[in-house]
Design a protein around this motif. Structure first.
Motif, mmCIF file in Angstrom:
data_model
loop_
_atom_site.group_PDB
_atom_site.id
_atom_site.type_symbol
_atom_site.label_atom_id
_atom_site.label_comp_id
_atom_site.label_asym_id
_atom_site.label_seq_id
_atom_site.Cartn_x
_atom_site.Cartn_y
_atom_site.Cartn_z
ATOM 1 N N GLU A 60 47.676 23.087 0.658
ATOM 2 C CA GLU A 60 49.032 23.618 0.509
ATOM 3 C C GLU A 60 49.639 23.999 1.855
ATOM 4 O OE1 GLU A 60 48.288 26.738 -2.319
ATOM 5 O OE2 GLU A 60 48.624 25.397 -4.031
ATOM 6 N N GLU A 61 48.817 24.523 2.760
ATOM 7 C CA GLU A 61 49.332 24.900 4.075
ATOM 8 C C GLU A 61 49.692 23.667 4.903
ATOM 9 O OE1 GLU A 61 48.525 27.932 7.798
ATOM 10 O OE2 GLU A 61 47.151 27.975 6.083
ATOM 11 N N ILE A 62 48.861 22.627 4.852
ATOM 12 C CA ILE A 62 49.191 21.379 5.549
ATOM 13 C C ILE A 62 50.462 20.784 4.956
ATOM 14 C CG2 ILE A 62 48.456 18.992 5.950
ATOM 15 C CD1 ILE A 62 45.577 20.068 6.202
ATOM 16 N N SER A 63 50.592 20.824 3.636
ATOM 17 C CA SER A 63 51.776 20.324 2.953
ATOM 18 C C SER A 63 53.031 21.074 3.413
ATOM 19 C CB SER A 63 51.607 20.471 1.435
ATOM 20 O OG SER A 63 52.801 20.207 0.755
ATOM 21 N N ALA A 64 52.952 22.383 3.442
ATOM 22 C CA ALA A 64 54.106 23.205 3.847
ATOM 23 C C ALA A 64 54.478 22.973 5.312
ATOM 24 C CB ALA A 64 53.792 24.682 3.612
ATOM 25 N N ARG A 65 53.483 22.918 6.183
ATOM 26 C CA ARG A 65 53.765 22.715 7.609
ATOM 27 C C ARG A 65 54.300 21.309 7.878
ATOM 28 N NH1 ARG A 65 50.203 25.910 11.735
ATOM 29 N NH2 ARG A 65 49.782 27.838 10.610
ATOM 30 N N SER A 66 53.884 20.331 7.058
ATOM 31 C CA SER A 66 54.328 18.952 7.231
ATOM 32 C C SER A 66 55.666 18.698 6.541
ATOM 33 C CB SER A 66 53.300 17.977 6.648
ATOM 34 O OG SER A 66 52.071 18.139 7.272
ATOM 35 N N GLY A 67 56.027 19.546 5.589
ATOM 36 C CA GLY A 67 57.238 19.324 4.823
ATOM 37 C C GLY A 67 57.091 18.165 3.845
ATOM 38 N N VAL A 68 55.850 17.914 3.397
ATOM 39 C CA VAL A 68 55.547 16.805 2.489
ATOM 40 C C VAL A 68 54.953 17.386 1.218
ATOM 41 C CG1 VAL A 68 54.112 14.749 2.191
ATOM 42 C CG2 VAL A 68 55.129 15.237 4.418
ATOM 43 N N GLU A 69 55.471 16.931 0.060
ATOM 44 C CA GLU A 69 54.959 17.383 -1.233
ATOM 45 C C GLU A 69 53.607 16.720 -1.533
ATOM 46 O OE1 GLU A 69 56.311 19.648 -3.425
ATOM 47 O OE2 GLU A 69 57.764 20.056 -1.840
#
Length: 163
Positions: free
Chosen positions: A150-159
């Motif tokens: 979830e943190e990688i997703s949030a930092r990347s802006g990718v769902e």
């Protein structure tokens, strides 16, 4: 220096503990092989040797699993993240991440410009039919496995996409 460091939870030390116990059993079995062969014959001695070899293999496998787990680390930086494992090191910019796909068995495939990497738990805890992935230590605090994704997703802006 990394802003956030993810390492496997402390539970992984049990692999090393079990590996040492299994190796001790194997050593005890190998000491008795010659005695068993002399007293009981060739076949019982051969069976005991096979059992000892199996125990040695289990102990070695446990040692590798524990070493692999202790060497696994994911560092999150301002502009990207780095996956460090026993045999490889991959650095990926958040702006390079195109997609994060949820796969079976708690695996997540991160597709980025130039390749992909699968992030999976270092182990699962099992109680009866209930199976959960081992979590992480995030800067020293235990968190569930999914928090990293979830943190990688949030930092990347990718769902995160379910497969």
């Amino acid at each position: 220096m990394a802003n956030v460091v993810y390492k496997p939870a402390e539970v992984m030390h049990w692999f090393d503990t079990e590996s040492k116990r299994t190796n001790a059993i194997a050593r005890a079995q190998t000491k008795d092989i010659a005695k068993t062969t002399n007293e009981e014959g060739f076949l019982p001695g051969l069976k005991q040797a096979a059992g000892a070899a199996l125990s040695i293999g289990k102990g070695a496998y446990g040692t590798v699993i524990q070493k692999q787990a202790t060497e696994t680390r994911i560092d999150l930086y301002e502009t990207g993240f780095e996956v460090n494992e026993l045999t490889r090191r991959v650095k990926i910019g958040y702006d390079q991440v195109r997609q994060i796909v949820s796969k079976a068995n708690d695996r997540y495939q991160v597709l980025y410009n130039g390749g992909n990497i699968t992030i999976k738990p270092v182990a699962h805890l099992v109680a009866g039919r209930y199976r959960v992935p081992v979590g992480w230590l995030r800067n020293g605090t235990e968190v569930p496995f999914i928090v990293l994704i979830e943190e990688i997703s949030a930092r990347s802006g990718v769902e995160i996409i379910a497969e």
